[in-house]
Design an enzyme around this catalytic site. Structure first.
Site, PDB file in Angstrom:
ATOM      1  N   HIS A 177      -8.268   7.554   7.195  1.00 40.70           N
ATOM      2  CA  HIS A 177      -9.067   8.103   8.290  1.00 40.70           C
ATOM      3  C   HIS A 177      -8.983   7.219   9.577  1.00 40.70           C
ATOM      4  O   HIS A 177      -9.132   5.835   9.667  1.00 40.70           O
ATOM      5  CB  HIS A 177     -10.644   8.078   7.941  1.00 40.70           C
ATOM      6  CG  HIS A 177     -10.874   9.082   7.001  1.00 40.70           C
ATOM      7  ND1 HIS A 177     -11.850   8.891   6.100  1.00 40.70           N
ATOM      8  CD2 HIS A 177     -10.538  10.272   6.687  1.00 40.70           C
ATOM      9  CE1 HIS A 177     -12.078   9.863   5.357  1.00 40.70           C
ATOM     10  NE2 HIS A 177     -11.036  10.682   5.764  1.00 40.70           N
ATOM     11  N   GLU A 180     -11.562   4.447  11.638  1.00 41.03           N
ATOM     12  CA  GLU A 180     -11.871   3.359  10.727  1.00 41.03           C
ATOM     13  C   GLU A 180     -11.031   2.090  10.874  1.00 41.03           C
ATOM     14  O   GLU A 180     -10.204   1.852   9.933  1.00 41.03           O
ATOM     15  CB  GLU A 180     -12.104   4.033   9.162  1.00 41.03           C
ATOM     16  CG  GLU A 180     -13.079   4.972   9.071  1.00 41.03           C
ATOM     17  CD  GLU A 180     -12.923   5.856   7.947  1.00 41.03           C
ATOM     18  OE1 GLU A 180     -12.403   5.394   6.712  1.00 41.03           O
ATOM     19  OE2 GLU A 180     -13.689   7.007   7.805  1.00 41.03           O
ATOM     20  N   HIS A 301     -12.005   2.206   3.568  1.00 42.23           N
ATOM     21  CA  HIS A 301     -12.527   3.088   4.607  1.00 42.23           C
ATOM     22  C   HIS A 301     -13.854   2.156   5.219  1.00 42.23           C
ATOM     23  O   HIS A 301     -14.253   1.276   4.703  1.00 42.23           O
ATOM     24  CB  HIS A 301     -13.293   4.150   3.962  1.00 42.23           C
ATOM     25  CG  HIS A 301     -12.151   5.191   3.254  1.00 42.23           C
ATOM     26  ND1 HIS A 301     -12.176   6.470   3.839  1.00 42.23           N
ATOM     27  CD2 HIS A 301     -11.452   5.131   2.319  1.00 42.23           C
ATOM     28  CE1 HIS A 301     -11.385   7.178   3.278  1.00 42.23           C
ATOM     29  NE2 HIS A 301     -11.092   6.586   1.958  1.00 42.23           N
ATOM     30  N   GLU A 377     -16.064   1.383   1.347  1.00 41.50           N
ATOM     31  CA  GLU A 377     -16.466   1.483   2.373  1.00 41.50           C
ATOM     32  C   GLU A 377     -17.085   0.068   3.065  1.00 41.50           C
ATOM     33  O   GLU A 377     -17.861  -0.425   2.558  1.00 41.50           O
ATOM     34  CB  GLU A 377     -17.725   2.624   2.636  1.00 41.50           C
ATOM     35  CG  GLU A 377     -17.504   4.031   2.111  1.00 41.50           C
ATOM     36  CD  GLU A 377     -16.755   4.983   2.998  1.00 41.50           C
ATOM     37  OE1 GLU A 377     -16.490   4.266   4.217  1.00 41.50           O
ATOM     38  OE2 GLU A 377     -16.439   6.007   2.770  1.00 41.50           O
TER      39      GLU A 377
HETATM   40 ZN   LIG Z   1     -13.002   7.099   5.533  1.00 43.53          ZN
END
Ligand SMILES: [Zn+2]
Ligand SMILES: *[C@@H]1O[C@H](CO)[C@@H](O)[C@H](O)[C@H]1NC(C)=O
Ligand SMILES: *[C@@H]1O[C@H](CO)[C@@H](O)[C@H](O)[C@H]1NC(C)=O
Length: 450
Positions: A177, A180, A301, A377
Site C-alpha cells: 500500500h 504506508e 502495513h 499494522e
Molecule cells: Zn495496508
C-alpha cells in the site's frame, strides 16, 4: 509569448517543483459507531468523494478514521451532529502533518547516508540496496522479480549469512500500500539488521539470523509508492491506467467475496480477476519459487498496531490459529517492553473489525501451507496515521524488530509444514464464495448502469 520560447521552456527546463496535491485544511476525523445507524452513516460516507478513509468502518465500537476536504466539512459535521454522532478531530490540517515527513536523498556509494530518521524515494531505496549487495556480495543478492504497471522494477533481497544452518525460509513483504511509508522503512531496517547480525553482541539474535534464508520485497507497489511522493500523498493502490487496484485484494484467495469493491474508483477495488496485476503476479511467482521449506511470511502495513493472522475472509479461527496466537501474544509483550506500544492480536475481523479477501498472506498460507503468516499494522493508532513523523521511524523499527525476533524463535527442531490441506475454500464454502463473487459482480453492473 513567442512559441519558440514556450518550446524552449518545455524541453530544456527540467521540472523541479512538486505537482503534489496539497491537503491544506483537510481534516482527519475519528468516529466510533455505537449504534447500527452510526455504522450505516459511516458506510454511506465511504461513497462520498469528498471523504478519504484511513480506517474503514467495520464493526460496532471499532474506530473509523477519515479525511474530509474543506468544502465538505461543514455539511459533514452538520449531518453527524443531527445523527448525534460524536466526532473527534485528530489532525486539523493533514497537509501540515504530511509536511513533517522529511524525504532525504541517499548519496550513492555512501551506505551510511541511508538512515531511519527520514523517508526515502524509491530510487534511493533501490540504490542503497544495490550498494549494500556490492559491499556484502557473499551474503546478499538483489534480484528483479518482475515489473510494475509503469514498468518499474520490483526488487527482492536475498540474504544467506555465512555459516547459515539453512533450516527454512522467511519472506518479508513491504510497501504493498503506497501511502504506508513506514512499511518500506521498516523492511529496509529489517534487511540491515539481518545483514549485520554476525557483528551483533546479541547471541540469540545472531543465532536467529543464521537459522534462516531471508527474502525481502521492500516495495511491492513501486508505482504507487512513487506516486505517493510525487502526486498524491494519500495514494494507496497501484497505478493501472484502466483502474488502479488494491493489490492486497488481488490475490487468489476468496477473491472478490468480502471487504472489496468492484468500483474502479474505490480504495479497495480488487481488480476484475485474481492476479490481474503484474505486481501481485510477480509476488505470487516469487513466493511459489521459494515455497520449499517456507516457514514464515510477514507483511508490513500501517496503521493501527495490530498483528493480524489468517484468514481475513472469515470469523472462524482455523488451522494452527491457537499456536500462532500464542506466539503473537509473546511478541506483543516483547514489543511493549521497549516503549509501551500496545498491539492487538487476532484475525482481521477480531482486530480491525472487518473481513477482506484476496489478501496476500491468506493466499500464501492457504496455497503453500506456510505455517506462520502474520500481517503487521505498524504504528500508530491514528494520532499521526499515515503522517507518522520521521522521529518515530527508528522507535517503530526497534520495537517491531523485538516482536519479529520473538516470532522467529524456532518453534520445533525441524521445519514443519502446516498440517492438512486447506479445506475452507472447498465444498460448501467454496461454492458460496463463488456465488458471492458472481452476486457482487452482478450488483456492480446493475448499480453502474441503472
Ligand atoms: Zn495496508
Ligand atoms: C484554511 O482555513 C483557514 C481558516 O478557515 C483559512 O484562514 C486559510 O486561508 C485556509 N487555508 C487554505 C490554504 O485554504
Ligand atoms: C444511508 O444512505 C441511504 C441511501 O441513500 C439512506 O436511505 C440512509 O438514510 C443513510 N443512512 C444514514 C444513517 O445516513
Amino acid at each position: 509569448m513567442d512559441i519558440n520560447l514556450i518550446y524552449f521552456l518545455i524541453f530544456f527546463f527540467p521540472i523541479t517543483f512538486c505537482d503534489c496535491k496539497k491537503y491544506y485544511n483537510y481534516t482527519l476525523y475519528r468516529g466510533i459507531p455505537v449504534e447500527a445507524k452510526d455504522l450505516e452513516f459511516f458506510q454511506n460516507l465511504t461513497q462520498v468523494e469528498h471523504v478519504n478513509f484511513w480506517r474503514e468502518p467495520g464493526r460496532m465500537f471499532k474506530p473509523v478514521d477519515f479525511v474530509v476536504d474543506p468544502e465538505y466539512k461543514e455539511l459533514f459535521l452538520k449531518d453527524a451532529n443531527n445523527l448525534g454522532l460524536y466526532i473527534t478531530t485528530i489532525i486539523e490540517d493533514v497537509q501540515k502533518a504530511f509536511d513533517t515527513q522529511s524525504v532525504k536523498p541517499y548519496i550513492r556509494r555512501n551506505i551510511e547516508s541511508f538512515d531511519w530518521n527520514n523517508y526515502y524515494r524509491l530510487k534511493d531505496i533501490y540504490e542503497w540496496l544495490r550498494d549494500l549487495a556490492n559491499t556484502y556480495p557473499a551474503e546478499m543478492k538483489v534480484t528483479t522479480i518482475g515489473r510494475s504497471n509503469e514498468n518499474r522494477e520490483i526488487l527482492a533481497v536475498e540474504i544467506t549469512l555465512k555459516g547459515c544452518k539453512m533450516r527454512s525460509k522467511v519472506i518479508v513483504e513491504g510497501g504493498i500500500h503506497a501511502r504506508e511509508w513506514i512499511s518500506p522503512a521498516f523492511v529496509t531496517y529489517f534487511i540491515n539488521e539481518i545483514l549485520h547480525a554476525p557483528y551483533s553482541k546479541d547471541e540469540e539474535f545472531k543465532d536467529i539470523a543464521m537459522t534462516y534464508e531471508w527474502y525481502f520485497v521492500p516495495v511491492l507497489n513501486p508505482d504507487g509508492y512513487e506516486y505517493s511522493h510525487t502526486n498524491d500523498r494519500m495514494w494507496r493502490k497501484n497505478r493501472n491506467q484502466l483502474g488502479s487496484v488494491d493489490l492486497n485484494r488481488n490475490f487468489d484467495h476468496a477473491f472478490g467475496t468480502t471487504g472489496v469493491s468492484f468500483r474502479m474508483s474505490s480504495e479497495t477495488f480488487c481488480g476484475l480477476s485474481a492476479f490481474s496485476e503484474p505486481e501481485s503476479q510477480a509476488m505470487a511467482s516469487f513466493v511459489e519459487s521459494k515455497s520449499h521449506q517456507l516457514e514464515y511470511y510477514f507483511a508490513f502495513h500501517s496503521y493501527g498496531q495490530y498483528m493480524i493472522m489468517p484468514y481475513a475472509n472469515m470469523k472462524m479461527h482455523v488451522e494452527n490459529f491457537d499456536d500462532v496466537y500464542k506466539m503473537c501474544l509473546e511478541a506483543k509483550t516483547k514489543i511493549a517492553k521497549r516503549y509501551n506500544t500496545a498491539y492487538t492480536v487476532g484475525t482481521a475481523y477480531d482486530t480491525v473489525g472487518y473481513m477482506t479477501s484476496g489478501v496476500s498472506g491468506c493466499w500464501v498460507k492457504a496455497n503453500l501451507r506456510v505455517p506462520y503468516v502474520v500481517t503487521f499494522e505498524l504504528r500508530d493508532t491514528g494520532y499521526h496515521g499515515f503522517a507518522l513523523p520521521p522521529g518515530k521511524i527508528q522507535p517503530t523499527c526497534l520495537e517491531t524488530m523485538d516482536g519479529v525476533i520473538s516470532l522467529l524463535k524456532p518453534q520445533t527442531k525441524a521445519y514443519a509444514r502446516l498440517e492438512g490441506k486447506y479445506n475452507y475454500d472447498s465444498g460448501a464454502i467454496f461454492i458460496l464464495d463463488k456465488i458471492i463473487l458472481v452476486f457482487n459482480v452482478l450488483l456492480f453492473i446493475i448499480v453502474r448502469f441503472d
